[in-house]
Design a protein around this motif. Structure first.
Motif, PDB file in Angstrom:
ATOM      1  N   ALA A  60      26.670  80.461 105.353  1.00 19.17           N
ATOM      2  CA  ALA A  60      25.921  79.351 104.950  1.00 19.17           C
ATOM      3  C   ALA A  60      24.323  79.982 105.047  1.00 19.17           C
ATOM      4  CB  ALA A  60      26.128  78.087 105.528  1.00 19.17           C
ATOM      5  N   ASP A  61      24.149  80.780 106.207  1.00 23.29           N
ATOM      6  CA  ASP A  61      22.867  81.161 106.476  1.00 23.29           C
ATOM      7  C   ASP A  61      23.084  82.835 106.277  1.00 23.29           C
ATOM      8  OD1 ASP A  61      21.635  78.626 107.508  1.00 23.29           O
ATOM      9  OD2 ASP A  61      22.851  78.665 109.043  1.00 23.29           O
ATOM     10  N   GLU A  62      22.102  83.316 106.796  1.00 16.93           N
ATOM     11  CA  GLU A  62      22.071  84.832 106.458  1.00 16.93           C
ATOM     12  C   GLU A  62      23.277  85.506 107.162  1.00 16.93           C
ATOM     13  OE1 GLU A  62      20.193  87.041 104.909  1.00 16.93           O
ATOM     14  OE2 GLU A  62      19.221  84.992 104.044  1.00 16.93           O
ATOM     15  N   VAL A  63      23.659  84.908 108.252  1.00 16.01           N
ATOM     16  CA  VAL A  63      25.109  85.399 108.935  1.00 16.01           C
ATOM     17  C   VAL A  63      25.715  84.089 109.227  1.00 16.01           C
ATOM     18  CG1 VAL A  63      24.089  87.746 109.489  1.00 16.01           C
ATOM     19  CG2 VAL A  63      24.134  85.894 111.094  1.00 16.01           C
ATOM     20  N   GLY A  64      26.971  84.189 109.750  1.00 18.26           N
ATOM     21  CA  GLY A  64      27.659  83.199 109.970  1.00 18.26           C
ATOM     22  C   GLY A  64      28.682  83.423 111.187  1.00 18.26           C
ATOM     23  N   GLY A  65      29.628  82.274 111.481  1.00 20.55           N
ATOM     24  CA  GLY A  65      30.501  82.379 112.570  1.00 20.55           C
ATOM     25  C   GLY A  65      31.940  82.793 111.872  1.00 20.55           C
ATOM     26  N   ASP A  66      32.048  82.708 110.535  1.00 17.95           N
ATOM     27  CA  ASP A  66      33.388  82.982 109.926  1.00 17.95           C
ATOM     28  C   ASP A  66      33.716  84.391 110.259  1.00 17.95           C
ATOM     29  OD1 ASP A  66      33.609  80.469 109.397  1.00 17.95           O
ATOM     30  OD2 ASP A  66      33.884  80.613 107.443  1.00 17.95           O
ATOM     31  N   TYR A  67      34.928  84.823 110.310  1.00 18.18           N
ATOM     32  CA  TYR A  67      35.497  86.189 110.467  1.00 18.18           C
ATOM     33  C   TYR A  67      36.797  86.514 109.838  1.00 18.18           C
ATOM     34  CZ  TYR A  67      38.614  89.525 113.109  1.00 18.18           C
ATOM     35  OH  TYR A  67      39.461  90.474 113.491  1.00 18.18           O
ATOM     36  N   GLY A 118      39.067  84.010 111.013  1.00 20.32           N
ATOM     37  CA  GLY A 118      38.784  82.943 112.421  1.00 20.32           C
ATOM     38  C   GLY A 118      37.489  82.027 112.085  1.00 20.32           C
ATOM     39  N   ASP A 119      36.947  81.325 112.756  1.00 16.95           N
ATOM     40  CA  ASP A 119      35.731  80.635 112.734  1.00 16.95           C
ATOM     41  C   ASP A 119      35.320  80.237 114.199  1.00 16.95           C
ATOM     42  OD1 ASP A 119      33.848  78.827 111.867  1.00 16.95           O
ATOM     43  OD2 ASP A 119      35.048  77.400 111.104  1.00 16.95           O
ATOM     44  N   VAL A 120      34.113  80.773 114.749  1.00 16.36           N
ATOM     45  CA  VAL A 120      33.524  80.516 115.855  1.00 16.36           C
ATOM     46  C   VAL A 120      32.946  78.909 115.855  1.00 16.36           C
ATOM     47  CG1 VAL A 120      31.416  80.810 116.974  1.00 16.36           C
ATOM     48  CG2 VAL A 120      33.216  82.521 117.216  1.00 16.36           C
ATOM     49  N   ALA A 121      33.055  78.334 116.821  1.00 19.71           N
ATOM     50  CA  ALA A 121      32.447  76.949 117.009  1.00 19.71           C
ATOM     51  C   ALA A 121      31.152  76.913 117.192  1.00 19.71           C
ATOM     52  CB  ALA A 121      33.277  76.160 117.762  1.00 19.71           C
ATOM     53  N   GLY A 122      30.397  76.063 116.564  1.00 18.81           N
ATOM     54  CA  GLY A 122      28.865  76.202 116.801  1.00 18.81           C
ATOM     55  C   GLY A 122      28.003  77.008 115.915  1.00 18.81           C
ATOM     56  N   LYS A 123      26.597  77.035 116.135  1.00 15.15           N
ATOM     57  CA  LYS A 123      25.999  78.011 115.375  1.00 15.15           C
ATOM     58  C   LYS A 123      24.900  78.727 116.266  1.00 15.15           C
ATOM     59  CE  LYS A 123      27.090  75.959 111.395  1.00 15.15           C
ATOM     60  NZ  LYS A 123      27.945  76.588 110.400  1.00 15.15           N
ATOM     61  N   GLY A 124      24.175  79.493 115.498  1.00 11.68           N
ATOM     62  CA  GLY A 124      22.886  80.259 116.370  1.00 11.68           C
ATOM     63  C   GLY A 124      23.285  81.474 116.697  1.00 11.68           C
ATOM     64  N   THR A 157      31.695  83.221 131.467  1.00 11.87           N
ATOM     65  CA  THR A 157      30.235  83.236 130.778  1.00 11.87           C
ATOM     66  C   THR A 157      30.196  82.734 129.201  1.00 11.87           C
ATOM     67  OG1 THR A 157      31.057  85.564 130.170  1.00 11.87           O
ATOM     68  CG2 THR A 157      29.809  85.237 132.188  1.00 11.87           C
ATOM     69  N   LEU A 158      31.726  82.693 128.669  1.00  9.39           N
ATOM     70  CA  LEU A 158      31.721  82.250 127.328  1.00  9.39           C
ATOM     71  C   LEU A 158      32.476  80.916 127.110  1.00  9.39           C
ATOM     72  CD1 LEU A 158      32.585  85.654 125.811  1.00  9.39           C
ATOM     73  CD2 LEU A 158      30.339  84.642 126.205  1.00  9.39           C
ATOM     74  N   ASN A 159      32.432  80.028 128.363  1.00 13.56           N
ATOM     75  CA  ASN A 159      33.415  79.107 128.041  1.00 13.56           C
ATOM     76  C   ASN A 159      33.010  77.848 127.276  1.00 13.56           C
ATOM     77  OD1 ASN A 159      31.556  77.854 129.848  1.00 13.56           O
ATOM     78  ND2 ASN A 159      32.762  77.891 131.774  1.00 13.56           N
ATOM     79  N   TYR A 160      31.641  77.815 126.724  1.00 19.99           N
ATOM     80  CA  TYR A 160      31.273  76.982 125.899  1.00 19.99           C
ATOM     81  C   TYR A 160      31.622  77.158 124.672  1.00 19.99           C
ATOM     82  CZ  TYR A 160      27.102  79.549 125.880  1.00 19.99           C
ATOM     83  OH  TYR A 160      26.102  80.382 125.805  1.00 19.99           O
ATOM     84  N   HIS A 161      32.017  78.174 124.325  1.00 23.11           N
ATOM     85  CA  HIS A 161      32.503  78.892 122.700  1.00 23.11           C
ATOM     86  C   HIS A 161      33.942  78.705 122.666  1.00 23.11           C
ATOM     87  CE1 HIS A 161      28.541  79.679 120.891  1.00 23.11           C
ATOM     88  NE2 HIS A 161      28.448  80.290 122.060  1.00 23.11           N
ATOM     89  N   PHE A 162      34.410  78.201 121.374  1.00 17.99           N
ATOM     90  CA  PHE A 162      35.811  78.478 121.099  1.00 17.99           C
ATOM     91  C   PHE A 162      36.055  79.094 119.624  1.00 17.99           C
ATOM     92  CE2 PHE A 162      35.020  73.974 120.102  1.00 17.99           C
ATOM     93  CZ  PHE A 162      35.684  73.829 118.982  1.00 17.99           C
ATOM     94  N   VAL A 163      37.034  79.462 119.342  1.00 16.59           N
ATOM     95  CA  VAL A 163      37.442  80.011 118.068  1.00 16.59           C
ATOM     96  C   VAL A 163      38.606  79.753 117.595  1.00 16.59           C
ATOM     97  CG1 VAL A 163      37.496  82.228 116.881  1.00 16.59           C
ATOM     98  CG2 VAL A 163      36.171  82.355 118.782  1.00 16.59           C
ATOM     99  N   THR A 164      38.569  79.015 116.376  1.00 16.55           N
ATOM    100  CA  THR A 164      40.047  78.849 115.660  1.00 16.55           C
ATOM    101  C   THR A 164      40.392  80.150 115.059  1.00 16.55           C
ATOM    102  OG1 THR A 164      39.145  78.213 113.601  1.00 16.55           O
ATOM    103  CG2 THR A 164      39.350  76.382 115.514  1.00 16.55           C
TER     104      THR A 164
END
Length: 556
Positions: A350-357, A373-379, A418-425
């Motif tokens: 949706a932007d220049e890059v994304g969280g889908d994989y 896969g799909d990473v939760a969140g943006k940025g 260090t990464l516990n506020y991200h999750f990935v479907t």
């Protein structure tokens, strides 16, 4: 009928009738006028028809839109035979039907309209457009660098002092690139936009603001600022008094320089590194990493509300995409060739890059792993996590005995402190082309679909586990299923089912299944039919989420 003529060089021209009141121009396949060129932004410009005539406006594109050689500022009227540069792609507006022209006419047209803001020969020779060529994701040095870039993002989140942010960035860069001799971060300040050093680091010294600042070529810095493109320059001449020369003092240097790109998609400044170590020159992968770190630095500057920049960060979206090439180099560059099977994939952030994989991984025993896969969140941190995730998937597949064990290892890695506020479907499928058996593990992702004849069936929904990164303890279940001749499997992300039209309606799973059931035979035809239907559904609205689609079928 008014028409836009798109000149495509040696291949001739394409004509697009301007049938609607608003028509998007860009690289995105969901645009009304698709221009496949790497300098064109995903949604680059818009042509608008009103009672007063036709107008064109730039959509905050990275490289700009030019009308008869002048960069657009706001909505601008266009008239018959106007030349419009979608950066380096020449287009011509025809108020009526376009005249029939020969190839010689086209060559003359292209020759008569020079590219806007052509770079000088020195910059052209040095400029390296990042290549999406695939690199071995198991390469230890590459993985270490991208992990370090991810760590920078996590360390800087919440930091509110720009004078603390920028020295940290340089310290981390010197860890990533131990060959670095000097590093500088310069920000644009004042009404005249002068570049001012805000952080400096020399090898064998501490970072800070008061050390001696070596001269950087003004020409090089202005080029990076004006084009928003990163530069790799090797064996640069050494005399800084020559404006045509490029960098420092008395040694021949290898240097990399990248723009600080804020959410406005305009540079706030530059990040610069050089080295005099002849055995460890910078290369293209180094430039890719620097570009991503520069984007992180820009996010930090704007989030801190740096009063010395000329931007009002309160007007920007908090959301930020990272360097596109950093991520794309990890995604597949070609589809697998497996006897008896056909493959199709599509990826559009949706932007220049994304969280889908998505990924294809050929295993030593001849089986093929397919993943989505799909990473939760943006940025920035989400996008960098996904780039790192690509390498983690390959590593776990190579070291674990079963698909379920590989997914469990991925989950443990992502559940670290260090990464516990991200999750990935995530869905992992392993295809055995000899036995025609598919093994699947689902970690909280949308269930894959199987088309058998006109019947569409969701697979393994009851056996799905938690998304990766939620809890380090859960075990994952793998399920096996035979593949019959003609079976087609569809893996997708929620950018398809949650695509929204101008009325606020979502595409939904019901329409998805209906479209797949009516799609023509052939995996590529099926994929294209689905994407075309999504495009028709969202017409008039920009893509709101990343879209990723992977299809494969056993030939009948």
């Amino acid at each position: 009928m008014p028409t836009l003529e798109v000149c495509i060089g040696d291949n001739g021209r394409e004509f697009f009738e301007l049938t609607d009141d608003e028509m998007l121009v860009g690289r995105d396949q969901f645009c009304d006028i698709v221009v496949n060129n790497h300098t064109v932004s995903r949604q680059h410009a818009r042509i608008v028809r009103t009672a007063e005539g036709f107008f064109i406006e730039d959509l905050s594109s990275l490289n700009g839109t030019y009308l008869n050689g002048r960069r657009l500022e706001g909505r601008t009227p266009i008239k018959d035979q106007d030349r419009i540069h979608i950066y380096e792609v020449v287009t011509i507006f025809h108020a009526g039907a376009p005249p029939a022209e020969t190839d010689d006419d086209l060559e003359e047209t292209l020759a008569d309209v020079p590219l806007p803001e052509e770079a000088n020969r020195e910059i052209d020779a040095a400029r390296q457009v990042p290549s999406p060529a695939h690199k071995d994701a198991d390469d230890a040095t590459s993985q270490a660098r991208f992990r370090a870039a991810l760590k920078i993002s996590l360390d800087l989140e919440g930091e509110l002092d720009v004078d603390q942010i920028l020295p940290k960035i340089l310290d981390s860069l010197f860890e990533i690139f131990p060959q670095s001799s000097r590093g500088y971060i310069l920000l644009e300040e004042g009404a005249e936009g002068h570049l001012v050093p805000r952080a400096i680091k020399h090898r064998q010294s501490e970072s800070g603001h008061s050390m001696t600042f070596g001269p950087i070529s003004r020409k090089m810095a202005l080029h990076v600022m004006s084009t928003a493109e990163a530069i790799l320059m090797d064996d640069a001449p050494s005399d800084p008094t020559e404006e045509s020369q490029s960098v420092f003092e008395v040694h021949s240097l290898s240097m990399i320089c990248a723009p600080l790109m804020g959410p406005s998609r305009r540079p706030l400044g530059i990040v610069y590194l050089d080295t005099t170590d002849a055995r460890n020159r910078f290369d293209q992968s180094d430039l890719d990493v620097l570009a991503s770190v520069a984007t992180i630095a820009a996010q930090g500057v704007e989030s801190a509300g740096a009063k010395h920049t000329i931007w009002d960060v309160g007007t920007y979206k908090r959301h930020l995409g990272t360097a596109k090439q950093v991520q794309l180099q990890f995604l597949p560059q070609s589809r697998p060739e497996v006897e008896g099977y056909q493959f199709y994939d599509y990826y559009q952030p949706a932007d220049e890059v994304g969280g889908d994989y998505f990924a294809y991984v050929l295993l030593p025993d001849g089986r093929l792993a397919l993943a989505i896969g799909d990473v939760a969140g943006k940025g920035v941190s989400a996008a960098l996590l996904m780039a790192n995730f690509c390498a983690e998937v390959r590593y776990c597949l190579a070291t674990c005995g079963t698909p379920a064990e590989a997914v469990e290892q991925l989950n443990q890695d992502l559940s670290s402190e260090t990464l516990n506020y991200h999750f990935v479907t995530f869905v992992l499928c392993v295809l055995d082309p000899k036995s025609h058996v598919l093994t699947m593990v689902n970690a909280g992702h949308l269930p894959p679909l199987r088309r058998r004849g006109s019947l569409i069936e969701a697979l393994g929904g009851n056996d799905a586990g938690l998304p990766l990164g939620c809890d380090a303890e859960p075990r994952y279940k793998q399920v096996e299923m035979p593949l019959e001749p003609g079976d087609t499997f569809i893996l997708y992300t929620d950018g398809i089912t949650e695509a929204m039209n101008a009325a606020g309606d979502v595409y939904g799973s019901k329409r998805l299944r209906s479209t797949l059931g009516a799609a023509p035979a052939g995996v590529e035809e099926l994929g294209q039919a689905l994407l075309d239907d999504v495009r028709r559904f969202i017409r008039g609205r920009l893509q709101s989420d990343d879209i990723c689609l992977v299809c494969f079928e056993r030939e009948a």
